[in-house]
Write a protein that holds these residues in place. Sequence first.
Motif, mmCIF file in Angstrom:
data_model
loop_
_atom_site.group_PDB
_atom_site.id
_atom_site.type_symbol
_atom_site.label_atom_id
_atom_site.label_comp_id
_atom_site.label_asym_id
_atom_site.label_seq_id
_atom_site.Cartn_x
_atom_site.Cartn_y
_atom_site.Cartn_z
ATOM 1 N N ALA A 177 -8.787 13.091 -8.496
ATOM 2 C CA ALA A 177 -8.442 11.690 -8.205
ATOM 3 C C ALA A 177 -9.477 10.718 -8.765
ATOM 4 C CB ALA A 177 -8.270 11.502 -6.695
ATOM 5 N N PRO A 178 -10.790 10.956 -8.590
ATOM 6 C CA PRO A 178 -11.768 10.064 -9.228
ATOM 7 C C PRO A 178 -11.677 10.052 -10.746
ATOM 8 C CG PRO A 178 -12.814 11.306 -7.480
ATOM 9 C CD PRO A 178 -11.452 11.900 -7.664
ATOM 10 N N LEU A 179 -11.314 11.187 -11.355
ATOM 11 C CA LEU A 179 -11.170 11.217 -12.806
ATOM 12 C C LEU A 179 -10.032 10.314 -13.254
ATOM 13 C CD1 LEU A 179 -11.928 12.388 -15.556
ATOM 14 C CD2 LEU A 179 -10.368 14.297 -15.100
ATOM 15 N N VAL A 180 -8.909 10.383 -12.564
ATOM 16 C CA VAL A 180 -7.783 9.491 -12.885
ATOM 17 C C VAL A 180 -8.190 8.041 -12.689
ATOM 18 C CG1 VAL A 180 -5.428 8.831 -12.268
ATOM 19 C CG2 VAL A 180 -6.073 11.248 -12.312
ATOM 20 N N ALA A 181 -8.883 7.754 -11.601
ATOM 21 C CA ALA A 181 -9.326 6.379 -11.332
ATOM 22 C C ALA A 181 -10.277 5.891 -12.416
ATOM 23 C CB ALA A 181 -10.007 6.307 -9.962
ATOM 24 N N ALA A 182 -11.193 6.760 -12.874
ATOM 25 C CA ALA A 182 -12.140 6.360 -13.911
ATOM 26 C C ALA A 182 -11.429 6.111 -15.237
ATOM 27 C CB ALA A 182 -13.207 7.446 -14.083
ATOM 28 N N LEU A 183 -10.466 6.962 -15.589
ATOM 29 C CA LEU A 183 -9.728 6.783 -16.847
ATOM 30 C C LEU A 183 -8.917 5.486 -16.825
ATOM 31 C CD1 LEU A 183 -8.508 10.435 -17.544
ATOM 32 C CD2 LEU A 183 -10.348 9.191 -18.692
ATOM 33 N N LEU A 184 -8.298 5.197 -15.699
ATOM 34 C CA LEU A 184 -7.549 3.938 -15.591
ATOM 35 C C LEU A 184 -8.484 2.739 -15.615
ATOM 36 C CD1 LEU A 184 -4.872 4.919 -12.917
ATOM 37 C CD2 LEU A 184 -4.517 4.565 -15.365
ATOM 38 N N SER A 185 -9.635 2.872 -14.975
ATOM 39 C CA SER A 185 -10.612 1.774 -15.002
ATOM 40 C C SER A 185 -11.070 1.489 -16.419
ATOM 41 C CB SER A 185 -11.815 2.123 -14.121
ATOM 42 O OG SER A 185 -11.437 2.243 -12.767
ATOM 43 N N GLY A 233 3.585 -6.090 -0.504
ATOM 44 C CA GLY A 233 2.591 -6.401 -1.520
ATOM 45 C C GLY A 233 3.182 -6.529 -2.904
ATOM 46 N N VAL A 234 2.377 -6.253 -3.906
ATOM 47 C CA VAL A 234 2.786 -6.422 -5.295
ATOM 48 C C VAL A 234 3.944 -5.496 -5.649
ATOM 49 C CG1 VAL A 234 2.001 -6.286 -7.692
ATOM 50 C CG2 VAL A 234 0.447 -7.127 -5.919
ATOM 51 N N PHE A 235 3.883 -4.254 -5.206
ATOM 52 C CA PHE A 235 4.945 -3.286 -5.482
ATOM 53 C C PHE A 235 5.543 -2.843 -4.148
ATOM 54 C CE2 PHE A 235 1.701 -2.678 -8.841
ATOM 55 C CZ PHE A 235 2.431 -3.169 -9.911
ATOM 56 N N PRO A 236 6.553 -3.557 -3.656
ATOM 57 C CA PRO A 236 7.093 -3.268 -2.319
ATOM 58 C C PRO A 236 7.604 -1.834 -2.178
ATOM 59 C CG PRO A 236 7.910 -5.371 -3.149
ATOM 60 C CD PRO A 236 7.227 -4.698 -4.292
ATOM 61 N N GLY A 237 8.107 -1.252 -3.256
ATOM 62 C CA GLY A 237 8.652 0.091 -3.164
ATOM 63 C C GLY A 237 7.633 1.190 -3.361
ATOM 64 N N LEU A 238 6.386 0.829 -3.558
ATOM 65 C CA LEU A 238 5.343 1.815 -3.824
ATOM 66 C C LEU A 238 4.742 2.317 -2.513
ATOM 67 C CD1 LEU A 238 3.688 3.214 -6.093
ATOM 68 C CD2 LEU A 238 2.033 1.359 -5.891
ATOM 69 N N ASP A 239 4.742 3.636 -2.373
ATOM 70 C CA ASP A 239 4.186 4.238 -1.172
ATOM 71 C C ASP A 239 2.676 4.364 -1.340
ATOM 72 O OD1 ASP A 239 3.872 5.455 1.215
ATOM 73 O OD2 ASP A 239 4.658 7.417 0.610
ATOM 74 N N VAL A 240 1.938 3.519 -0.646
ATOM 75 C CA VAL A 240 0.487 3.464 -0.801
ATOM 76 C C VAL A 240 -0.225 4.164 0.355
ATOM 77 C CG1 VAL A 240 -1.517 1.930 -0.881
ATOM 78 C CG2 VAL A 240 0.540 1.382 -2.189
ATOM 79 N N LEU A 241 0.184 3.850 1.577
ATOM 80 C CA LEU A 241 -0.494 4.396 2.747
ATOM 81 C C LEU A 241 -0.309 5.916 2.817
ATOM 82 C CD1 LEU A 241 -2.088 3.730 5.315
ATOM 83 C CD2 LEU A 241 0.099 3.517 6.508
ATOM 84 N N GLY A 242 -1.423 6.628 2.818
ATOM 85 C CA GLY A 242 -1.384 8.077 2.943
ATOM 86 C C GLY A 242 -0.889 8.796 1.705
ATOM 87 N N SER A 243 -0.987 8.165 0.540
ATOM 88 C CA SER A 243 -0.511 8.794 -0.693
ATOM 89 C C SER A 243 -1.643 8.901 -1.706
ATOM 90 C CB SER A 243 0.641 7.992 -1.297
ATOM 91 O OG SER A 243 0.174 6.734 -1.789
ATOM 92 N N LEU A 244 -1.434 9.770 -2.700
ATOM 93 C CA LEU A 244 -2.422 9.918 -3.770
ATOM 94 C C LEU A 244 -2.534 8.635 -4.576
ATOM 95 C CD1 LEU A 244 -4.368 11.769 -5.293
ATOM 96 C CD2 LEU A 244 -2.438 12.546 -6.679
ATOM 97 N N VAL A 245 -1.430 7.926 -4.743
ATOM 98 C CA VAL A 245 -1.459 6.653 -5.462
ATOM 99 C C VAL A 245 -2.356 5.654 -4.746
ATOM 100 C CG1 VAL A 245 -0.076 4.681 -6.221
ATOM 101 C CG2 VAL A 245 0.819 6.993 -6.479
ATOM 102 N N GLY A 246 -2.215 5.580 -3.432
ATOM 103 C CA GLY A 246 -3.069 4.681 -2.667
ATOM 104 C C GLY A 246 -4.531 5.058 -2.761
ATOM 105 N N MET A 247 -4.823 6.359 -2.745
ATOM 106 C CA MET A 247 -6.203 6.812 -2.880
ATOM 107 C C MET A 247 -6.784 6.377 -4.223
ATOM 108 S SD MET A 247 -7.689 10.725 -2.873
ATOM 109 C CE MET A 247 -7.434 10.945 -1.105
#
Length: 390
Positions: A177-185, A233-247
């Motif tokens: 997950a940090p690797l994905v976050a770093a690449l997107l950053s 929020g910005v993406f109403p259909g996006l599952d953020v709470l408790g998901s890998l995307v939110g992390m």
Amino acid sequence: MATQTSNGLRQRFRGLSVVALFLAVYGLAFAVAYLLGRPTGFCVFVVFTTLGIAYAYETRRRPRRAAVRFLLVQGVAGVGAVIAEPALQSLLSTVFGVGEVSVPLWFVFYVLFGTMGSAILVDHGGFTIVMATAGSLLVAALGLPLLLFVARQEVALVVEKALDPTVHRVLYLGIFAPLVAALLSLSFGVPLAYLLAEGFAGQQFVESMVDLPLVVPHSVAGIVILFGFGAGGVFPGLDVLGSLVGMILAMIFVSAPYAVNTTREAFEAIDDRLEYASRIHGASQWQTFRRVLAPLAVRGIITGGVLAWARSVSEFGAVAVVAYSVTFFYPFAGEAVTAQHAPVFVYNTYLQGGLAESGAVSFLLLAVSAVIFLIVRYLTDEDTVIGGMV
């Protein structure tokens, strides 16, 4: 060319040999201090050897005479520190109303007296001695807890945790997950860093927005993510709470400033004349960026990515709020599993299993992170980059 390569390899080998010798000596000193139950003695050894090396570097006298003078000064400094400690204890008790201070105040006096005495012995005020000693104190303060942490681990417990499938999933999630976050950053941060390096109207406002996550409390960052990308929020259909995307979103929020600022500094360090020369010879702006600016800034870009990854690995507050536990596809099991981010898992292990179990998991996470960090550091080394490996 072959001769230059051979000389470069010999210099690097000599440098590695010196580093290995230093590590061996300091490792032995720490082992002795640890076995004797006197970790402060290791700090004294670090400061004393740093003073000696810096003094040898700055002195112009004959080696034997210089060594005798140095040892004499250190002896006087040590005796003076022991004599002065009761006075400082009394001062603290009188002025601040505190009882007997258990910390070794004599060490503070020794550093002061030893540094001043060594600096007086050499010409030009001993600038290197003062700077090296001050730096050695920080190195000792950072390194000693890590060494004690490693030395006090229970080997059997570490092996048990290393074989635990639950810990495997936690370590995988803590790296992936940090690797994905770093690449997107980096993907979105490099263009922004380039624009900030070039300058534009309203730049101060954008810089403030980029740097704001650095001062926001971690738990507040998680709340901000839920308000910004959760329900409504910005993406109403996006599952953020408790998901890998939110992390990952929480990690990007807290780590992107490191990627942007480090990359921007790399672009700003490039001579403007190089960009001008490229454009004057007919290269487009994109070609100049791809062939001139980006290759020159590659070390800064990679360093920014590493810092963003490291910041994401260590994030606790925002991730705990947004994604306390997440379900993700685990390739080694071939199915979806549920796990926690490593810092969250370590905290829960500490609450449920105590210091020993949480320390074993922390040791594994620290070891994996250190290996990855050292590999990337090697690949971003100046000689390696020049050699064409990056």
